[in-house]
Design an enzyme around this catalytic site. Sequence first.
Site, mmCIF file in Angstrom:
data_model
loop_
_atom_site.group_PDB
_atom_site.id
_atom_site.type_symbol
_atom_site.label_atom_id
_atom_site.label_comp_id
_atom_site.label_asym_id
_atom_site.label_seq_id
_atom_site.Cartn_x
_atom_site.Cartn_y
_atom_site.Cartn_z
ATOM 1 N N SER A 1 -37.379 63.897 -57.741
ATOM 2 C CA SER A 1 -37.966 63.135 -56.785
ATOM 3 C C SER A 1 -38.831 63.991 -55.766
ATOM 4 O O SER A 1 -40.002 63.683 -55.871
ATOM 5 C CB SER A 1 -37.214 62.343 -56.135
ATOM 6 O OG SER A 1 -36.653 61.138 -56.818
ATOM 7 N N ARG B 1 -43.032 64.521 -55.543
ATOM 8 C CA ARG B 1 -43.851 64.370 -53.957
ATOM 9 C C ARG B 1 -44.239 65.799 -53.660
ATOM 10 O O ARG B 1 -45.151 65.596 -52.820
ATOM 11 C CB ARG B 1 -42.532 63.736 -53.210
ATOM 12 C CG ARG B 1 -42.399 62.516 -53.465
ATOM 13 C CD ARG B 1 -40.969 61.953 -52.728
ATOM 14 N NE ARG B 1 -40.703 60.341 -52.899
ATOM 15 C CZ ARG B 1 -40.180 60.067 -54.097
ATOM 16 N NH1 ARG B 1 -39.936 60.817 -55.210
ATOM 17 N NH2 ARG B 1 -39.908 58.763 -53.907
ATOM 18 N N GLN C 1 -39.682 54.043 -55.371
ATOM 19 C CA GLN C 1 -41.126 54.154 -55.833
ATOM 20 C C GLN C 1 -41.878 53.187 -55.227
ATOM 21 O O GLN C 1 -43.102 53.016 -55.074
ATOM 22 C CB GLN C 1 -40.778 53.875 -57.483
ATOM 23 C CG GLN C 1 -40.429 55.193 -57.803
ATOM 24 C CD GLN C 1 -40.018 54.940 -59.359
ATOM 25 O OE1 GLN C 1 -40.386 54.046 -60.163
ATOM 26 N NE2 GLN C 1 -39.495 56.119 -60.166
ATOM 27 N N ASP D 1 -29.362 56.237 -60.684
ATOM 28 C CA ASP D 1 -29.762 57.048 -61.619
ATOM 29 C C ASP D 1 -28.380 57.725 -62.379
ATOM 30 O O ASP D 1 -28.376 58.128 -63.375
ATOM 31 C CB ASP D 1 -30.511 58.172 -61.387
ATOM 32 C CG ASP D 1 -32.065 57.809 -61.216
ATOM 33 O OD1 ASP D 1 -32.388 56.658 -61.703
ATOM 34 O OD2 ASP D 1 -32.841 58.408 -60.571
ATOM 35 N N LYS E 1 -35.121 50.593 -66.286
ATOM 36 C CA LYS E 1 -35.335 52.182 -66.237
ATOM 37 C C LYS E 1 -36.177 52.585 -67.474
ATOM 38 O O LYS E 1 -36.561 51.696 -68.300
ATOM 39 C CB LYS E 1 -33.977 52.774 -65.873
ATOM 40 C CG LYS E 1 -33.324 52.324 -64.421
ATOM 41 C CD LYS E 1 -34.294 52.930 -63.274
ATOM 42 C CE LYS E 1 -33.622 52.512 -62.136
ATOM 43 N NZ LYS E 1 -34.629 52.793 -60.963
ATOM 44 N N ARG F 1 -30.720 50.286 -69.308
ATOM 45 C CA ARG F 1 -29.566 51.164 -69.249
ATOM 46 C C ARG F 1 -28.289 50.527 -69.292
ATOM 47 O O ARG F 1 -27.131 50.682 -69.708
ATOM 48 C CB ARG F 1 -29.662 52.040 -68.114
ATOM 49 C CG ARG F 1 -30.410 53.178 -68.433
ATOM 50 C CD ARG F 1 -30.651 54.143 -66.926
ATOM 51 N NE ARG F 1 -31.485 55.270 -67.386
ATOM 52 C CZ ARG F 1 -32.023 56.100 -66.607
ATOM 53 N NH1 ARG F 1 -31.762 55.626 -65.252
ATOM 54 N NH2 ARG F 1 -32.801 56.874 -66.789
ATOM 55 N N ARG G 1 -30.998 59.748 -69.334
ATOM 56 C CA ARG G 1 -30.053 60.111 -68.546
ATOM 57 C C ARG G 1 -28.873 59.387 -69.618
ATOM 58 O O ARG G 1 -27.757 59.802 -69.461
ATOM 59 C CB ARG G 1 -29.885 59.130 -67.532
ATOM 60 C CG ARG G 1 -30.927 59.667 -66.366
ATOM 61 C CD ARG G 1 -30.564 59.695 -64.825
ATOM 62 N NE ARG G 1 -31.902 59.994 -64.081
ATOM 63 C CZ ARG G 1 -32.234 61.352 -63.577
ATOM 64 N NH1 ARG G 1 -31.278 62.313 -63.927
ATOM 65 N NH2 ARG G 1 -33.113 61.473 -63.029
HETATM 66 C C1 S3P Z 1 -37.301 57.432 -58.019
HETATM 67 C C2 S3P Z 1 -36.826 56.325 -57.547
HETATM 68 C C3 S3P Z 1 -35.921 55.514 -58.462
HETATM 69 C C4 S3P Z 1 -35.188 56.357 -59.500
HETATM 70 C C5 S3P Z 1 -36.228 57.229 -60.198
HETATM 71 C C6 S3P Z 1 -36.803 57.870 -59.318
HETATM 72 C C7 S3P Z 1 -38.077 58.206 -57.049
HETATM 73 O O1 S3P Z 1 -36.491 54.557 -59.000
HETATM 74 O O2 S3P Z 1 -34.515 55.610 -60.465
HETATM 75 O O3 S3P Z 1 -35.489 58.079 -61.070
HETATM 76 O O4 S3P Z 1 -38.272 59.505 -57.084
HETATM 77 O O5 S3P Z 1 -38.629 57.462 -56.206
HETATM 78 P P1 S3P Z 1 -36.650 52.996 -58.265
HETATM 79 O O6 S3P Z 1 -37.811 53.318 -57.046
HETATM 80 O O7 S3P Z 1 -37.517 52.239 -59.340
HETATM 81 O O8 S3P Z 1 -35.487 52.601 -57.878
#
Ligand code: S3P
Length: 425
Positions: free
Chosen positions: A20, A24, A166, A312, A339, A343, A385
């Site tokens: 993540s 970013r 997200q 996750d 996902k 999952r 995963r």
């Molecule tokens: C993420 C947010 C999560 C996560 C993903 C990465 C991110 O998803 O499951 O692997 O980097 O913002 P969601 O925002 O859909 O929960």
Amino acid sequence: MKFSKVNGLRGEVLVPGDKSISHRSVMFGSIAKGTTEIYNYLQGADCLSTISCFRKMGIHIENEGDKVLVHGKGMHGLRRPEGVLDCGNSGTTTRLISGILAAQDFDVTLTGDASIQKRPMKRIMEPLSLMGADITSIGGNGCAPLRIVGKELHGIHYTSRVASAQVKSAILLAGLYADKETQVTEPYVSRNHSEILLKYFGADVKTVDTTAVVQPAQELYGNVVRVPGDISSAAFFICAGLMVPDSEILIRNVGINPTRSGILEVCKAMGADLTVVHTYDGDGEPAADILVRSCALHGTVIEGAVIPALIDELPVIAAMACFAEGETVIKDATELKVKESNRLEVMVTSLQAMGADVTGTEDGMIIRGKKKLHGAVIDSHLDHRIAMTFAVAGLCADGETQVLGAECVNISYPAFYRDLERLVK
Ligand code: S3P
């Protein structure tokens, strides 16, 4: 890949950079002024998709392996890409980039692989449209490919039905370009890496309870980013160390941001022998070394506010619960259905295939532990995963476990099997 029972896991492991934060750092670096220097960038396929999208929009990005240099061109420096932007398997790339693209002075088409083309995008289309964005699903099914025509955006206060970083991040990024303040309220706080890193790059962002607030920005400024290890990758070693008898693993430099570290709480609630041995205060993103030793575990209930902080990690936690005494109940986890694979369904059927006593529920599952697992052929559904979860489960099951599509670990942890193998006694 094939896996069978081992007599313990021992040693140290340094997991790769946080996925993540890696995404970013390149995204924000691209729309910042000056150079952003990123250390320990995750060289997984998802984060490489992000680099490739911004290169296509005219950003010079040097990827020297462990160090990535992003020569940002400021808030309005992106240019219209030739052809479509391919986000690969990456939901984070697709959703976050949409927030930026909604405000550019060009139009673009975004797409990704077969999995991305099935994942819900209405959750970002709706709030971005409320801000004035012109964003459509080309197939009319609420999924990618998406067509985005840049527009002038307005600040809104959006209340999201899901706790999703997200969704929140897409809105915050669009909010940087809006005419006034933008707020996002979530049912529970999701990971806050965008808030931390945007602030670090000079944006005016604050958090009040479950609401993130961003002011329109004139400019962001490039910076040095040291990416901590990914707790979602560390999770496989944390659980493996607890599940495989006679194990002791030291996992170094793991990000322990409280919006991500729900797995530590849950492991402790299950009676885990787990010590945070050394903490580092990165630039707003704390990290630690984690020592884990195999021990007797008991079941627990995992629900509510902790769910986004371990979303996750739920697949490998579910596998670990098969080795705990008593019942583990996972609730409030319907997000797992959307996902990289469904999952919830994949975990229930695959654990059952190994002989586990698991029942799927509407929003989670119930696992009655201590039933002996046996090897099986497990389809990863090309979900990284899931592949890593069943590699770990295979180390504690009788007979052989075969994981199909095992190479998909490339998405978030290309060296996973090598690192796991090194710990085998
Ligand atoms: C993420 C947010 C999560 C996560 C993903 C990465 C991110 O998803 O499951 O692997 O980097 O913002 P969601 O925002 O859909 O929960």
